[in-house]
Write an enzyme that holds these catalytic residues in place. Sequence first.
Site, PDB file in Angstrom:
ATOM      1  N   GLY A  13      -5.924  -6.014  13.284  1.00  0.00           N
ATOM      2  CA  GLY A  13      -6.378  -4.765  12.648  1.00  0.00           C
ATOM      3  C   GLY A  13      -6.859  -4.983  11.232  1.00  0.00           C
ATOM      4  CB  ALA A  14      -8.011  -7.929   9.596  1.00  0.00           C
ATOM      5  CB  SER A  15     -12.219  -3.885  10.579  1.00  0.00           C
ATOM      6  OG  SER A  15     -12.642  -4.736  11.600  1.00  0.00           O
ATOM      7  NE  ARG A  16      -9.394   2.018   8.666  1.00  0.00           N
ATOM      8  CZ  ARG A  16      -9.543   3.251   9.108  1.00  0.00           C
ATOM      9  NH1 ARG A  16     -10.745   3.765   9.233  1.00  0.00           N
ATOM     10  NH2 ARG A  16      -8.492   3.990   9.419  1.00  0.00           N
ATOM     11  CE1 TYR A 156       2.610   4.420  11.156  1.00  0.00           C
ATOM     12  CE2 TYR A 156       4.253   5.113   9.546  1.00  0.00           C
ATOM     13  CZ  TYR A 156       3.170   4.323   9.896  1.00  0.00           C
ATOM     14  OH  TYR A 156       2.653   3.438   8.977  1.00  0.00           O
ATOM     15  CB  ALA A 158      10.596   5.915  17.001  1.00  0.00           C
ATOM     16  CE  LYS A 160       4.011   1.119  11.274  1.00  0.00           C
ATOM     17  NZ  LYS A 160       3.199  -0.101  11.369  1.00  0.00           N
ATOM     18  CB  ILE A 189      -0.442   1.384   0.895  1.00  0.00           C
ATOM     19  CG1 ILE A 189       0.965   0.755   0.932  1.00  0.00           C
ATOM     20  CG2 ILE A 189      -1.480   0.375   0.391  1.00  0.00           C
ATOM     21  CD1 ILE A 189       1.557   0.344  -0.404  1.00  0.00           C
TER      22      ILE A 189
HETATM   23  P1  NAI Z   1      -5.995   1.569   8.496  1.00  0.00           P
HETATM   24  O1  NAI Z   1      -6.042   2.692   9.478  1.00  0.00           O
HETATM   25  O2  NAI Z   1      -6.824   1.660   7.256  1.00  0.00           O
HETATM   26  O3  NAI Z   1      -6.344   0.180   9.237  1.00  0.00           O
HETATM   27  C1  NAI Z   1      -5.752  -0.160  10.472  1.00  0.00           C
HETATM   28  C2  NAI Z   1      -6.709  -1.057  11.237  1.00  0.00           C
HETATM   29  O4  NAI Z   1      -6.093  -1.377  12.493  1.00  0.00           O
HETATM   30  C3  NAI Z   1      -8.053  -0.375  11.557  1.00  0.00           C
HETATM   31  O5  NAI Z   1      -9.127  -1.243  11.237  1.00  0.00           O
HETATM   32  C4  NAI Z   1      -7.959  -0.108  13.058  1.00  0.00           C
HETATM   33  O6  NAI Z   1      -9.227  -0.127  13.722  1.00  0.00           O
HETATM   34  C5  NAI Z   1      -7.069  -1.257  13.512  1.00  0.00           C
HETATM   35  N1  NAI Z   1      -6.423  -0.976  14.800  1.00  0.00           N
HETATM   36  C6  NAI Z   1      -5.894   0.211  15.215  1.00  0.00           C
HETATM   37  N2  NAI Z   1      -5.425   0.068  16.476  1.00  0.00           N
HETATM   38  C7  NAI Z   1      -5.638  -1.218  16.843  1.00  0.00           C
HETATM   39  C8  NAI Z   1      -5.375  -1.957  18.023  1.00  0.00           C
HETATM   40  N3  NAI Z   1      -4.788  -1.391  19.088  1.00  0.00           N
HETATM   41  N4  NAI Z   1      -5.730  -3.268  18.064  1.00  0.00           N
HETATM   42  C9  NAI Z   1      -6.346  -3.856  17.009  1.00  0.00           C
HETATM   43  N5  NAI Z   1      -6.616  -3.197  15.854  1.00  0.00           N
HETATM   44  C10 NAI Z   1      -6.270  -1.889  15.781  1.00  0.00           C
HETATM   45  O7  NAI Z   1      -4.444   1.374   8.159  1.00  0.00           O
HETATM   46  P2  NAI Z   1      -3.709   0.713   6.881  1.00  0.00           P
HETATM   47  O8  NAI Z   1      -3.335   1.791   5.957  1.00  0.00           O
HETATM   48  O9  NAI Z   1      -4.480  -0.446   6.406  1.00  0.00           O
HETATM   49  O10 NAI Z   1      -2.351   0.214   7.586  1.00  0.00           O
HETATM   50  C11 NAI Z   1      -2.152  -1.109   8.052  1.00  0.00           C
HETATM   51  C12 NAI Z   1      -0.713  -1.229   8.551  1.00  0.00           C
HETATM   52  O11 NAI Z   1       0.190  -0.894   7.493  1.00  0.00           O
HETATM   53  C13 NAI Z   1      -0.371  -0.288   9.709  1.00  0.00           C
HETATM   54  O12 NAI Z   1       0.510  -0.927  10.598  1.00  0.00           O
HETATM   55  C14 NAI Z   1       0.323   0.861   9.010  1.00  0.00           C
HETATM   56  O13 NAI Z   1       1.184   1.557   9.876  1.00  0.00           O
HETATM   57  C15 NAI Z   1       1.067   0.127   7.923  1.00  0.00           C
HETATM   58  N6  NAI Z   1       1.453   0.966   6.805  1.00  0.00           N
HETATM   59  C16 NAI Z   1       0.503   1.606   6.042  1.00  0.00           C
HETATM   60  C17 NAI Z   1       0.905   2.408   4.980  1.00  0.00           C
HETATM   61  C18 NAI Z   1      -0.062   3.110   4.104  1.00  0.00           C
HETATM   62  O14 NAI Z   1       0.392   3.866   3.233  1.00  0.00           O
HETATM   63  N7  NAI Z   1      -1.357   2.922   4.237  1.00  0.00           N
HETATM   64  C19 NAI Z   1       2.340   2.598   4.683  1.00  0.00           C
HETATM   65  C20 NAI Z   1       3.223   1.886   5.531  1.00  0.00           C
HETATM   66  C21 NAI Z   1       2.778   1.094   6.556  1.00  0.00           C
END
Ligand code: NAI
Length: 248
Positions: A13-16, A156, A158, A160, A189
């Site tokens: 999930g690294a595109s963004r 969510y 559960a 995590k 974040i």
């Molecule tokens: P985001 O939504 O900006 O990026 C997540 C990426 O994962 C997206 O590019 C999406 O296309 C990809 N993705 C989604 N489902 C997928 C799948 N089944 N297979 C492959 N890729 C998939 O999210 P963000 O904010 O960068 O979060 C990253 C991680 O950090 C997540 O696990 C999130 O739950 C966790 N997190 C984020 C927080 C925040 O405040 N942003 C806080 C705590 C945890």
Amino acid sequence: MELLKDKVAIITGASRGIGKSIAITFAKHGANIAFTDLKQDENFTALEKELNSMGVKAKGYASNAANFQNSQDTVDQIIKDFGRVDALINNAGITQDNLLMRMTEDQWDAVINVNLKSIFNMTKAVQKIMLKQKSGSIVNMSSVVGVGGNAGQSNYSASKAGIIGFTKSIAKELGSRNIRCNAIAPGFIVTEMTAKLPQDVVEGWYQKIPLKRGGSPEEVANTALYLASDLSSYVSGQTINVCGAMQT
Ligand code: NAI
């Protein structure tokens, strides 16, 4: 100093967002990067290009981490392309928030599958090569709400919290083979995931955070860098909160 020189890291999930920041931070430290995301969109190709311009080997894979066979096939291809895997960063995740009263079965299943089952899928897929290498570091992206819970996020939270249990178990199961497994629990974040929230909700969160601000993806990426590198060689089975003291 290049903390990950010539190591190979998989980041899901690294595109963004946080995943992208981890990919760039790791590449700055000399790692070769295999990253995944659901589809090869503009963000995906831009990241692949950016990483390759940094003098490391980098390749993106369109792959659904929630799908068992797809994850296995992707890791098999990565091993063919890169030869080894030193770090797996299970970052892919989604939210589908709702009060329990209104939460549908689909919302529950989607969040558990993408956030929790994905970690089983990917870790199982890299296990064989890490066992063969007798080394590896697995980093799982949990959340402070997996530690402390949150109203309106039972699915969510559960998922995590499940990640933390999985992390501790894998650390105990694979430790004797020099494979470490840790979790990061980010707080609030600032990414596209949190950009969906109304401004007053965001301000409310900031007031509750002792450091009085949201964290940046780079601040999470630096913790992932520590856990993936040999700097943390005696740290395993732990959850590090990266949350400005929101969760203590
Ligand atoms: P985001 O939504 O900006 O990026 C997540 C990426 O994962 C997206 O590019 C999406 O296309 C990809 N993705 C989604 N489902 C997928 C799948 N089944 N297979 C492959 N890729 C998939 O999210 P963000 O904010 O960068 O979060 C990253 C991680 O950090 C997540 O696990 C999130 O739950 C966790 N997190 C984020 C927080 C925040 O405040 N942003 C806080 C705590 C945890």
